[in-house]
Design an enzyme around this catalytic site. Structure first.
Site, mmCIF file in Angstrom:
data_model
loop_
_atom_site.group_PDB
_atom_site.id
_atom_site.type_symbol
_atom_site.label_atom_id
_atom_site.label_comp_id
_atom_site.label_asym_id
_atom_site.label_seq_id
_atom_site.Cartn_x
_atom_site.Cartn_y
_atom_site.Cartn_z
ATOM 1 N N GLN A 81 0.811 -1.213 0.000
ATOM 2 C CA GLN A 81 0.000 0.000 0.000
ATOM 3 C C GLN A 81 0.846 1.264 0.000
ATOM 4 O O GLN A 81 0.336 2.365 -0.185
ATOM 5 C CB GLN A 81 -0.920 0.019 1.216
ATOM 6 C CG GLN A 81 -0.197 0.165 2.551
ATOM 7 C CD GLN A 81 -1.121 -0.009 3.732
ATOM 8 O OE1 GLN A 81 -1.485 -1.126 4.084
ATOM 9 N NE2 GLN A 81 -1.497 1.101 4.347
ATOM 10 N N CYS A 91 -5.035 0.149 3.983
ATOM 11 C CA CYS A 91 -4.884 -1.259 4.382
ATOM 12 C C CYS A 91 -6.197 -2.022 4.320
ATOM 13 O O CYS A 91 -6.248 -3.169 3.887
ATOM 14 C CB CYS A 91 -4.287 -1.338 5.787
ATOM 15 S SG CYS A 91 -5.255 -0.506 7.056
ATOM 16 N N HIS A 126 -5.293 -1.046 11.877
ATOM 17 C CA HIS A 126 -4.759 -1.656 10.664
ATOM 18 C C HIS A 126 -5.561 -2.903 10.327
ATOM 19 O O HIS A 126 -6.006 -3.628 11.226
ATOM 20 C CB HIS A 126 -3.285 -2.025 10.897
ATOM 21 C CG HIS A 126 -2.540 -2.454 9.669
ATOM 22 N ND1 HIS A 126 -2.536 -1.724 8.501
ATOM 23 C CD2 HIS A 126 -1.753 -3.543 9.430
ATOM 24 C CE1 HIS A 126 -1.770 -2.337 7.601
ATOM 25 N NE2 HIS A 126 -1.297 -3.440 8.140
ATOM 26 N N ASN A 170 0.291 -9.202 5.207
ATOM 27 C CA ASN A 170 0.247 -7.748 5.362
ATOM 28 C C ASN A 170 0.224 -7.102 3.975
ATOM 29 O O ASN A 170 0.259 -7.784 2.956
ATOM 30 C CB ASN A 170 1.451 -7.272 6.183
ATOM 31 C CG ASN A 170 1.181 -5.977 6.917
ATOM 32 O OD1 ASN A 170 0.265 -5.233 6.581
ATOM 33 N ND2 ASN A 170 1.978 -5.692 7.925
#
Length: 447
Positions: A67, A73, A368, A389
């Protein structure tokens, strides 16, 4: 009861100094912490050993996305769960991605309209009112919620990243956000004045339409204009060429994703006194698409929270989740573990708080969103989780993190699962009218 307040005096300072100097390890600890900092001094090698990235359930999800310098996110995590499914169905290359820039464009435009509507709803309140202040503090931002990306997809569909790739502003969003929020605040001044002077509904509608026209132009210049029809070409993992012509974003979603998004629901664990378990909640003034999907959360205990996530992973489907990623974590090593640092031992101070107290006293909230792609089950109980992630491949293990089960218990707040994994009783709860929480409630935080 009248509380007495006192300033720190010289006698107290002398006692503090004497108490410190009585500690035999005072000088050693001072040297270590002043030289290395708190985290490096308290880091526990054994945590790294326990967080070995090997899992009994481990989904093959392809490459990790990035990102970059943006707060998308939640959007990356949602689109990643969908691209995992596309990878399994259509054998697209492991680096295939859905366009985050496409959904970003529409989210920004819809957030502008959502902001204008809330400005008009609160126009009779003074600017000192907490709700108005809340609106003006952040007219719009990069963050969002699962139900918000669903609202965008249900209205606008999705496209491959090859059709609408990243731009400077999507990957590095601060310049655009500060400029766009300036515009929105100025527009708020004008809209509130129109209401104060009792302008007609037609005049207000016309003014707002002009503001949205300007917003669309700013977005198109910054992110590019979204496609309405496109061709999709790719070579699959067997090197076979595919070409699909004249797709729309909606038809692409239907063919390549094909999910009934209404089946996917937000499950939270918010153990505060004002949110009894097994009930539905929403948050005032939280959303993006006016008249679109409402943000709705089903609050459950942690055992249910974990089990529905495990059920979906066992079925071969990854899980969107939200957490407070900065707590007890090592970004570079990709470890999230409550035993990673020992600050209590270092300072000889009890720094523990309950999950509920951390929420109530602003010590923690969801910051997040990522994706659960695996779990290690020992005697059918989770010990650690594999996390995809969206910070690129240079952190963790090629971009994947390891989260201990204890860390999940303390710092995870939300998972999104297919409602079929809920018990029959909880599926009935999904139908109840949600309790409306204040805009600043921690369960209204954006990932």
């Amino acid at each position: 009861m009248t509380l007495l307040t006192k300033a720190i005096d010289a006698t107290q300072l002398a006692k503090f100094k004497k108490s410190l100097e009585k500690r035999q390890d005072y000088a050693v600890i001072e040297r270590a912490v002043t030289k290395n900092g708190i985290l490096a001094t308290t880091a526990d090698y054994h945590s790294e050993v326990k967080m070995n990235p090997v899992f009994s359930i481990d989904l093959d999800t392809g490459d990790v996305a990035n990102q970059k310098q943006s707060g998308r996110c939640w959007m990356f995590a949602a689109l990643n769960t969908m691209r995992h499914d596309i990878k399994n169905k259509f054998n697209v290359p492991k680096d295939f991605e859905l366009s985050q820039n496409y959904t970003y464009f529409w989210d920004k435009l819809e957030k502008a309209n959502y902001f204008y509507e809330n400005v008009l709803k609160t126009a009779s309140l003074p600017t000192s009112d907490r709700k108005v202040s809340w609106l003006m503090t952040t007219p719009q931002q990069d963050g969002g919620q699962w139900d918000m990306i669903v609202a965008i997809i249900q209205k606008y569909g999705v496209v491959p990243q090859s059709v609408m790739p990243e731009t400077y502003n999507s990957s590095k969003s601060n310049e655009f956000n500060s400029t766009f929020n300036l515009k929105l605040r100025k527009d708020a001044v004008k809209l509130r004045k129109l209401v104060a002077t009792e302008a007609s509904a037609a005049q207000i509608d016309e003014t707002k339409a002009q503001m949205l026209d300007e917003s669309y132009r700013m977005l198109a210049y910054s992110f590019g204009e979204p496609p309405t029809k496109f061709d999709f070409a790719y070579r699959d993992t067997d090197k076979k060429y595919h070409l699909d012509r004249n797709l729309t974003p909606q038809s692409f979603f239907e063919k390549y994703v094909g999910w009934n998004l209404d089946d996917y629901v937000s499950i939270i664990n918010g153990p505060t006194a004002d949110k009894p378990y097994n009930h539905m909640y929403t948050v005032e003034m939280l959303g993006n698409v006016v008249d679109g999907r409402q943000v709705r959360h089903l609050n459950v205990n942690m055992e249910t929270f974990r089990q529905v996530a495990i059920a979906q992973l066992k079925a071969g489907e990854s899980v969107w989740f939200g957490c407070d990623v900065g707590q007890e974590s090592d970004r570079q090593k990709g470890i999230m573990d409550t035993a990673l640092y020992h600050k209590n031992d270092l300072f000889d101070v009890d720094l523990t708080m309950s999950k509920a107290d951390r929420l109530d006293y602003s010590e923690s909230l969801m910051t997040h969103a990522m994706v659960l792609t695996g779990v290690d089950l020992v005697d059918n109980k989770p010990t650690k989780w594999k996390v995809e992630n969206s910070w690129g491949k240079k952190v963790g293990t090629n971009g994947f993190f390891v989260m201990s089960n204890d860390w999940m218990n303390e710092f995870c707040y939300q998972v999104v699962v297919n409602k079929k994994y809920l018990s029959a009783d909880l599926q009935k709860v999904l139908k109840e009218d949600p309790k409306v929480l204040a805009p600043w409630d921690p369960m209204g935080s954006l990932a």
